[in-house]
Write a protein that holds these residues in place. Sequence first.
Motif, PDB file in Angstrom:
ATOM      1  N   UNK A   1       0.808  -1.227   0.000  1.00 22.25           N
ATOM      2  CA  UNK A   1       0.000   0.000   0.000  1.00 22.25           C
ATOM      3  C   UNK A   1       0.841   1.276   0.000  1.00 22.25           C
ATOM      4  N   UNK A   2       2.159   1.113   0.038  1.00 20.03           N
ATOM      5  CA  UNK A   2       3.034   2.280   0.158  1.00 20.03           C
ATOM      6  C   UNK A   2       2.934   3.207  -1.052  1.00 20.03           C
TER       7      UNK A   2
ATOM      8  N   UNK B   1       0.860   8.533   7.943  1.00 18.88           N
ATOM      9  CA  UNK B   1       0.136   8.145   6.733  1.00 18.88           C
ATOM     10  C   UNK B   1       0.876   7.059   5.954  1.00 18.88           C
ATOM     11  N   UNK B   2       2.113   6.821   6.328  1.00 25.95           N
ATOM     12  CA  UNK B   2       2.913   5.776   5.687  1.00 25.95           C
ATOM     13  C   UNK B   2       2.474   4.406   6.218  1.00 25.95           C
ATOM     14  N   UNK B   3       2.003   3.502   5.362  1.00 25.85           N
ATOM     15  CA  UNK B   3       1.564   2.180   5.834  1.00 25.85           C
ATOM     16  C   UNK B   3       2.635   1.419   6.609  1.00 25.85           C
ATOM     17  N   UNK B   4       3.897   1.724   6.340  1.00 26.68           N
ATOM     18  CA  UNK B   4       4.975   1.017   7.034  1.00 26.68           C
ATOM     19  C   UNK B   4       5.133   1.481   8.481  1.00 26.68           C
TER      20      UNK B   4
ATOM     21  N   UNK C   1       1.491   8.542  -3.245  1.00 22.25           N
ATOM     22  CA  UNK C   1       0.911   9.391  -4.286  1.00 22.25           C
ATOM     23  C   UNK C   1      -0.172  10.298  -3.718  1.00 22.25           C
ATOM     24  N   UNK C   2      -0.991   9.746  -2.858  1.00 19.24           N
ATOM     25  CA  UNK C   2      -2.037  10.549  -2.219  1.00 19.24           C
ATOM     26  C   UNK C   2      -1.419  11.618  -1.318  1.00 19.24           C
ATOM     27  N   UNK C   3      -0.375  11.231  -0.565  1.00 24.03           N
ATOM     28  CA  UNK C   3       0.323  12.161   0.314  1.00 24.03           C
ATOM     29  C   UNK C   3       0.970  13.281  -0.492  1.00 24.03           C
ATOM     30  N   UNK C   4       1.615  12.921  -1.594  1.00 22.44           N
ATOM     31  CA  UNK C   4       2.300  13.908  -2.426  1.00 22.44           C
ATOM     32  C   UNK C   4       1.313  14.890  -3.065  1.00 22.44           C
ATOM     33  N   UNK C   5       0.200  14.374  -3.554  1.00 25.27           N
ATOM     34  CA  UNK C   5      -0.799  15.256  -4.176  1.00 25.27           C
ATOM     35  C   UNK C   5      -1.352  16.271  -3.184  1.00 25.27           C
ATOM     36  N   UNK C   6      -1.468  15.872  -1.955  1.00 21.32           N
ATOM     37  CA  UNK C   6      -1.997  16.780  -0.936  1.00 21.32           C
ATOM     38  C   UNK C   6      -0.946  17.769  -0.430  1.00 21.32           C
ATOM     39  N   UNK C   7       0.287  17.277  -0.227  1.00 20.85           N
ATOM     40  CA  UNK C   7       1.314  18.111   0.406  1.00 20.85           C
ATOM     41  C   UNK C   7       2.130  18.951  -0.578  1.00 20.85           C
ATOM     42  N   UNK C   8       2.206  18.546  -1.839  1.00 19.47           N
ATOM     43  CA  UNK C   8       3.054  19.261  -2.801  1.00 19.47           C
ATOM     44  C   UNK C   8       2.714  20.748  -2.908  1.00 19.47           C
ATOM     45  N   UNK C   9       1.457  21.135  -3.079  1.00 18.75           N
ATOM     46  CA  UNK C   9       1.153  22.577  -3.160  1.00 18.75           C
ATOM     47  C   UNK C   9       1.515  23.316  -1.870  1.00 18.75           C
ATOM     48  N   UNK C  10       1.343  22.650  -0.725  1.00 17.49           N
ATOM     49  CA  UNK C  10       1.639  23.288   0.551  1.00 17.49           C
ATOM     50  C   UNK C  10       3.142  23.511   0.724  1.00 17.49           C
ATOM     51  N   UNK C  11       3.936  22.471   0.427  1.00 17.50           N
ATOM     52  CA  UNK C  11       5.401  22.581   0.573  1.00 17.50           C
ATOM     53  C   UNK C  11       5.970  23.568  -0.441  1.00 17.50           C
ATOM     54  N   UNK C  12       5.411  23.592  -1.642  1.00 11.10           N
ATOM     55  CA  UNK C  12       5.875  24.543  -2.660  1.00 11.10           C
ATOM     56  C   UNK C  12       5.611  25.977  -2.207  1.00 11.10           C
ATOM     57  N   UNK C  13       4.479  26.189  -1.573  1.00 13.12           N
ATOM     58  CA  UNK C  13       4.149  27.527  -1.074  1.00 13.12           C
ATOM     59  C   UNK C  13       5.063  27.901   0.086  1.00 13.12           C
ATOM     60  N   UNK C  14       5.405  26.911   0.928  1.00 14.62           N
ATOM     61  CA  UNK C  14       6.289  27.158   2.067  1.00 14.62           C
ATOM     62  C   UNK C  14       7.739  27.381   1.638  1.00 14.62           C
ATOM     63  N   UNK C  15       8.141  26.825   0.498  1.00 16.97           N
ATOM     64  CA  UNK C  15       9.518  26.929   0.005  1.00 16.97           C
ATOM     65  C   UNK C  15       9.524  27.387  -1.456  1.00 16.97           C
ATOM     66  N   UNK C  16       9.203  28.642  -1.716  1.00 16.98           N
ATOM     67  CA  UNK C  16       9.072  29.125  -3.102  1.00 16.98           C
ATOM     68  C   UNK C  16      10.376  29.096  -3.896  1.00 16.98           C
ATOM     69  N   UNK C  17      11.532  29.072  -3.226  1.00 20.57           N
ATOM     70  CA  UNK C  17      12.803  29.109  -3.955  1.00 20.57           C
ATOM     71  C   UNK C  17      13.318  27.751  -4.384  1.00 20.57           C
ATOM     72  N   UNK C  18      12.674  26.667  -3.970  1.00 28.89           N
ATOM     73  CA  UNK C  18      13.173  25.328  -4.287  1.00 28.89           C
ATOM     74  C   UNK C  18      12.645  24.828  -5.628  1.00 28.89           C
ATOM     75  N   UNK C  19      13.482  23.990  -6.273  1.00 26.47           N
ATOM     76  CA  UNK C  19      13.048  23.353  -7.513  1.00 26.47           C
ATOM     77  C   UNK C  19      12.118  22.184  -7.183  1.00 26.47           C
TER      78      UNK C  19
END
Length: 225
Positions: free
Chosen positions: A150-151, A191-194, A156-174
């Motif tokens: 299930x990892x 949220x990690x099944x492991x 993928x679900x975690x990334x879709x949710x957090x990506x916009x937030x982290x990008x907003x928090x770190x505007x200078x990162x690629x």
Amino acid sequence: MAKKGGENSKKAAGNARKADQANKKKQEAFAAAEAEEASKWDQGSKKGNKKKEDEQFKKEEAARKKAEREALLKAEEESMPSKPANNKKRGAEKIAAKRTGKIDDFLDFNSEKPELKASGIDNALEALTLATQQDGGIQHKDFDKHPERRVKAAYLEFENRRLPEVRKENPGLRLQQIKNLLHKEFTKSPENPMNQDTNVSYNTSAKEIAEKKKEVKEQREKKFT
């Protein structure tokens, strides 16, 4: 001379008769037309009156039937034994109040339940489940023998949710740098099944899972003591 005058007189009389006959025919035709028109108006008036009478009859019939239905319903209600008003609503309110009271028992400001204390609704609900449900609400189906399957979907679900937030928090990162941060965050995330406390090995027996239930329950209760 006399003969000629007599002929003119006869001709004039004949013409007068023809004119009189023609005039009579015109009058008869006019009278017939008037009679026909009057007949049409009379028929139209009768039709209009009949339509109005039919509509009035339908309205009166509908009103009569409605009155009969209401009278029957009233008689039926009066014949039935009386029941307390809003009985169902009161029952629902009692259940809601009972649940709310149980949740409040586990909030910090409430000292009636010293065994488990929780701050916030989510924690209070978790503590309530641990204290009131069998095995703390932990079921056999909650144990996962293959969490690795299930990892990928969970990430993928975690990334879709957090990506916009982290990008907003770190505007200078690629983008790749942001994804590296997300990957590190996910390795420690609940949220990690492991990272679930209900993970077991693929060959764990039913008896071992029963023992694991107690262990998991005790570990979770420590958070609220």
